[in-house]
Scaffold this motif. Structure first.
Motif, PDB file in Angstrom:
ATOM      1  N   CYS A  49     -47.710  24.584 -28.725  1.00  7.12           N
ATOM      2  CA  CYS A  49     -47.372  25.149 -30.035  1.00  7.12           C
ATOM      3  C   CYS A  49     -48.629  25.625 -30.770  1.00  7.12           C
ATOM      4  O   CYS A  49     -49.530  24.840 -31.048  1.00  7.12           O
ATOM      5  CB  CYS A  49     -46.646  24.133 -30.908  1.00  7.12           C
ATOM      6  SG  CYS A  49     -46.315  24.805 -32.565  1.00  7.12           S
ATOM      7  N   CYS A 106     -43.048  27.504 -27.105  1.00  9.39           N
ATOM      8  CA  CYS A 106     -42.533  26.176 -26.748  1.00  9.39           C
ATOM      9  C   CYS A 106     -41.377  26.274 -25.767  1.00  9.39           C
ATOM     10  O   CYS A 106     -41.362  25.604 -24.728  1.00  9.39           O
ATOM     11  CB  CYS A 106     -42.103  25.422 -28.006  1.00  9.39           C
ATOM     12  SG  CYS A 106     -40.879  26.286 -29.020  1.00  9.39           S
ATOM     13  N   CYS A 145     -40.886  24.942 -21.616  1.00  5.05           N
ATOM     14  CA  CYS A 145     -40.008  23.783 -21.423  1.00  5.05           C
ATOM     15  C   CYS A 145     -39.244  23.866 -20.106  1.00  5.05           C
ATOM     16  O   CYS A 145     -38.477  24.804 -19.878  1.00  5.05           O
ATOM     17  CB  CYS A 145     -39.046  23.694 -22.606  1.00  5.05           C
ATOM     18  SG  CYS A 145     -37.784  22.418 -22.422  1.00  5.05           S
ATOM     19  N   CYS A 158     -43.896  21.420 -24.909  1.00  2.00           N
ATOM     20  CA  CYS A 158     -43.723  22.252 -26.112  1.00  2.00           C
ATOM     21  C   CYS A 158     -44.793  21.929 -27.146  1.00  2.00           C
ATOM     22  O   CYS A 158     -45.416  22.812 -27.728  1.00  2.00           O
ATOM     23  CB  CYS A 158     -42.321  22.071 -26.689  1.00  2.00           C
ATOM     24  SG  CYS A 158     -41.848  20.362 -27.035  1.00  2.00           S
ATOM     25  N   THR A 159     -45.001  20.620 -27.356  1.00  2.00           N
ATOM     26  CA  THR A 159     -45.983  20.185 -28.347  1.00  2.00           C
ATOM     27  C   THR A 159     -47.383  20.662 -27.952  1.00  2.00           C
ATOM     28  O   THR A 159     -48.177  21.070 -28.789  1.00  2.00           O
ATOM     29  CB  THR A 159     -45.949  18.649 -28.460  1.00  2.00           C
ATOM     30  OG1 THR A 159     -44.607  18.262 -28.748  1.00  2.00           O
ATOM     31  CG2 THR A 159     -46.866  18.146 -29.558  1.00  2.00           C
TER      32      THR A 159
END
Lengths: 298, 620
Positions: A273, A211, A215, A269-270
């Motif tokens: 993951c 993540c 970013c 990030c989501t």
């Protein structure tokens, strides 16, 4: 040195999808849907492979190489390997094969092989993924391009320096610290099922760093706590067992200049993951909590 | 040189718990791990943590189940200590924030597990180990305990008296993976080995690539006896293509095993008429392989584990992780179809001989968790007993090493506990390969330490450590400079012969074959070298050193298996298909004996200060 030069900016591609994703379907439906999609992809792949040849199936790997002290490797480069392919082969399997059969100096972290130790987050075909749970058959392109995680200093080949990541994790005081505990050492604290459910996804983090590597904000602001650390803070701030006083302390930590407010909800990030933790939602929720909290003291 | 009171080698569950315990006692403690703590394989444990917490249950029932599960090869003082300490340890980790699954009233949930007479398995979904590992690492961070991560401990600094019981451990030698530096770690009070399992001796295993039996092999070569090494648990439900574990929790929640004919064979073929799928793991593993061997396996390889009837809601609530594993590593949707499973190496019941306080026969050397053999699990470990073991005995070892006043152990250790000499006739000479030179590169260094031996003379502690550091530096340099074969071939040979010949069903001819193959592998290992010349993050070097450890533990397992001429727990022999209590209620002990391994026996303690256990037929 960093692999940022090499980075192909493909990580933002599906941010919109995840925002508009219909929330109604059950996890089972979603899983079955994914399975159908995968099955049709596999069928297609099988057709392609049958057409190609009757020879042994192979897969081509393009792997980032770098070693600061070995002649010929001080300048980053890519090496090509061709390894035999079998159904169900993961990127990690392919890396291990290449190392054990062609070049024992090929270096990458790995341990559990089952997506729980978090050692092998890599940049595979332009996206952060765990090598052990990435099926080669699921990747679109013919050649698998494998690089170390972007935005982290490369130690050697696919190994990056994780120290900064660990420092950020530890900056949020990542440990349970209840205001009060039962006096009896044989008496547990009680926690409602709802509350456990609320923190459940956040407790799944395996510290792989995918993540934070994905970013943009973390890339530009080295002091930004980053999604993994903020998720860790969420895990404790939302745990009803800790108590209100500790929660205040925790909110103060995430509210700092390089805390939750830096997040621009790009969802990268989501997206990456490997444990499906809704990181962006957790960051947003902490923003809301912080606002509520500040209003309370006005 | 680094200095601490207590050095803990390995930072999985046992190591973390030991470090926290030593810290509680005021010790300056350091964790030294070849990984980072959160990468440890405790994180892969799925099912749960057994402890008698509720009304209607008590520690004596837990102890009884554990003794029965051990097939009467566990030692009563170890089992009683374990069952008594487990409840407090489980509540302790709850107080440290462990996200346990909960009941309606908010209390910690418990579920049934194989071989348990009461539903006493606490859990956190099907990822209990992950949560336990992280919860404890968080507490290590809270306490500011020093962690040397990615430092690989390659040898121990042990004085060189002839009798291992007179030896002292003063520290360890470690190799910093990032830089290639070899340094000494001076331990003022003690060294605790918590390096986990040895599954890499087999090729179909649930264990991580890092589980190479380092602690066992180092202690063994330093003179600590290995206990009951033949007792290897094969877990009945691993995914056929990778060995990834499917938790016993699936059967605990009601999952059913079917053969190719759609029979619920655990009942219909009469393997376990009462407990069925929830019989002890050794029973279920043998049943599955019998089905396959008799032609009722699916694709002649596996059986099906079906949990669809549990319903989506319950599966998602309690076993969601299993859906991910089956999907990611076998391409199967557990909500939609049964999951293929077969037995895979999972756990070593045997290991470094210790007492209830984690102490080995070498002063200042401890072991805890899977590395150790207290002996708690005897011939078979029950599901959900490994995690409380690492809590209970990790804590005890940490406390003891830090100087806490503890009750004297009842279990005797070291060669003086021997009751009779061993009786085994291996077809080859096991142990160190005599190359006729002083080359320390490939042999783990033990030979040159015996050169120094001046029995009776006190060797300065720091000199012992410095000497060990020097040896390891030479070993690393030699491995880097020499030309030779790649260790990966050797390791792969070991794994193949172990899985083929030292598996669930064992025959004398196969064990002989394995010993021949291992001997050959040892000889080839003398010619290994590392082709990566770099000092930076040289995993080729790390794996090469690990392979030496894999060789030592694989041979110890096979020698134990050849010696034990009976069927007990996980150990089945074609020639001896009965448990033989008259002769075999004893531990097989293997002493390295400076490269010339020696087998002997020590009695099993069926009596503790609390009670006496009567061996009974083990049926489920």
């Amino acid at each position: 040195m960093s692999t940022q030069i090499e980075q192909e900016t493909e990580t933002e591609e599906s941010a919109d999808e995840s925002v508009t994703e219909p929330p109604v379907e059950s996890p089972g439906d979603r899983r079955r849907q994914q399975k159908r999609e995968r099955a049709s992809r596999l069928d297609e792949q099988r057709r392609v492979e049958e057409e190609v040849s009757e020879d042994e199936e192979t897969v081509s790997l393009k792997i980032f190489r770098y070693d600061p002290e070995v002649e010929g490797k001080e300048e980053p480069r890519f090496d090509d390997f061709t390894v035999p392919f079998h159904k169900g082969m993961t990127v990690l399997d392919a890396l291990i094969y290449a190392r054990d059969h062609y070049d024992s100096s090929l270096t990458f972290r790995h341990s559990c092989r089952q997506a729980v130790c978090g050692s092998d987050a890599l940049f595979i075909n332009g996206r952060q993924r765990l090598a052990c749970k990435t099926q080669i058959g699921d990747l679109d392109s013919g050649t698998v391009r494998i690089e170390p995680l972007p935005h982290q200093a490369v130690v050697k080949d696919l190994v990056v320096d994780m120290e900064h990541f660990y420092d950020q994790m530890e900056a949020v005081e990542p440990y349970f610290d209840a205001d009060d505990l039962p006096d009896d050492e044989l008496e547990e604290q009680y926690q409602s099922r709802e509350n456990r459910e609320k923190v459940k996804m956040s407790t799944r983090c395996i510290w792989c760093g995918a993540c934070t590597s994905s970013c943009n904000i973390a890339a530009g602001d080295n002091e930004y706590l980053g999604p993994a650390a903020i998720n860790k803070a969420y895990r404790f701030a939302m745990d009803e067992r800790e108590g209100e006083q500790r929660k205040q302390d925790r909110l103060r930590i995430v509210e700092q200049e390089h805390g939750v407010w830096r997040c621009q909800t790009q969802f990268s990030c989501t997206e990456v993951c490997p444990k499906d933790i809704p990181l962006t939602e957790h960051i947003q929720e902490l923003k809301r909590e912080a606002i509520k909290n500040n209003l309370k003291f006005w | 040189m680094y200095e601490h009171d207590v050095i803990v080698v390995g930072a999985g569950g046992a190591g973390l718990r030991a470090a926290i315990a030593a810290h509680e006692e005021g010790a300056d403690v350091a964790l030294v791990t070849k990984l980072h703590p959160v990468r440890s394989h405790t994180g892969a444990a799925e099912g749960g943590i057994n402890a008698a917490l509720r009304e209607g249950d008590d520690w004596e029932l837990h102890a009884y189940d554990t003794m029965k599960g051990s097939d009467y090869l566990g030692d009563a003082p170890a089992i009683d200590t374990f069952a008594q300490d487990a409840p407090e340890e489980v509540i302790q980790i709850e107080h440290w924030g462990m996200p346990f699954s909960r009941e309606e009233d908010g209390g910690v949930s418990q579920r049934p597990f194989g071989g348990m007479s009461f539903p006493r398995t606490t859990y956190a979904g099907a990822e209990t180990g992950h949560h336990l590992l992280h919860t404890m690492y968080e507490q290590v961070v809270k306490r500011g305990i020093e962690v040397y991560d990615e430092w690989y401990v390659t040898n121990l600094a042990v004085t060189d008296h002839d009798d291992p019981e007179n030896r002292q451990c003063h520290g360890a030698v470690a190799y910093e993976i990032a830089t290639g530096t070899v340094e000494g770690f001076w331990a003022r009070n003690g060294v605790i080995l918590a390096t986990g399992g040895l599954g890499q001796a087999f090729d179909h295993t649930t264990n991580a690539v890092a589980n190479t039996g380092d602690g066992c092999a180092m202690a063994y070569r330093a003179g600590v006896p290995m206990e009951d090494m033949e007792m290897i648990q094969f877990h009945p439900t691993t995914l056929p293509s990778t060995g990834v574990l499917i938790s016993e929790g699936v059967r605990g929640e009601g999952g059913i095993l079917y053969n190719d004919e759609g029979e619920r064979f655990m009942f219909e073929q009469g393997y376990a008429n009462n407990d069925g799928e929830l019989a002890s793991r050794d029973v279920v593993s043998r049943a599955e392989l019998t089905e396959v061997n008799e032609g009722r396996g699916i694709e002649d390889e596996y059986v099906d584990l079906d949990m669809r009837h549990l319903g989506e809601e319950r599966i998602l609530d309690r076993l969601e992780n299993i859906l991910h594993l089956a999907e990611d590593f076998e391409g199967v949707d557990g909500l939609d179809e049964p999951m293929p499973v077969k037995p895979g190496q999972h756990y070593a019941m045997g290991g470094v001989e210790t007492d209830e306080n984690g102490e080995t026969c070498i002063d200042g050397l401890y072991a805890a968790g899977e590395t150790a053999c207290v002996s708690l699990h005897g011939a078979n470990r029950l599901g959900g007993n490994a995690l409380p073991e690492l809590l209970v005995f990790g804590a005890r070892a940490g406390h003891h090493a830090a100087g806490k006043d503890m009750k004297t152990a009842e279990i005797q250790t070291g060669p003086s506990a021997r009751s009779e000499p061993g009786d085994v006739a291996p077809p080859i000479e096991p142990g160190a390969v005599d190359t006729g030179s002083d080359d320390v590169a490939a042999d783990g260094g033990e030979r040159s330490s015996s050169d120094l031996r001046t029995d009776g003379a006190m060797v300065e502690p720091k000199e012992t450590l410095e000497h060990a550091v020097q040896q390891e530096r030479t070993r690393v340099e030699t491995l880097l400079e020499d030309d030779g074969i790649n260790h990966a071939e050797v390791r792969s040979n070991v794994q193949q012969t172990m899985t083929e010949n030292v598996n669930v069903f064992r025959e004398e001819a196969g064990l002989h074959q394995a010993l021949h193959d291992l001997r050959q592998a040892r000889e080839r290992y003398e010619n290994v070298a590392v082709s990566d010349p770099s000092r930076t993050y040289n995993t080729d070097l790390i794996h090469t050193i690990e392979t030496r450890n894999v060789l030592d533990v694989a041979e110890a397992i096979t020698l134990g298996a050849l010696a034990r001429e009976e069927f007990r727990g996980a150990h089945w022999r074609a020639e001896f298909q009965q448990r033989r209590d008259q002769e075999w209620i004893k531990h097989t002990m293997l002493a390295w004996n400076d490269g010339d391994p020696e087998l002997y026996y020590k009695p099993v303690l069926l009596e503790s200060e609390h009670k006496e256990y009567e061996p009974k037929e083990r049926s489920y």
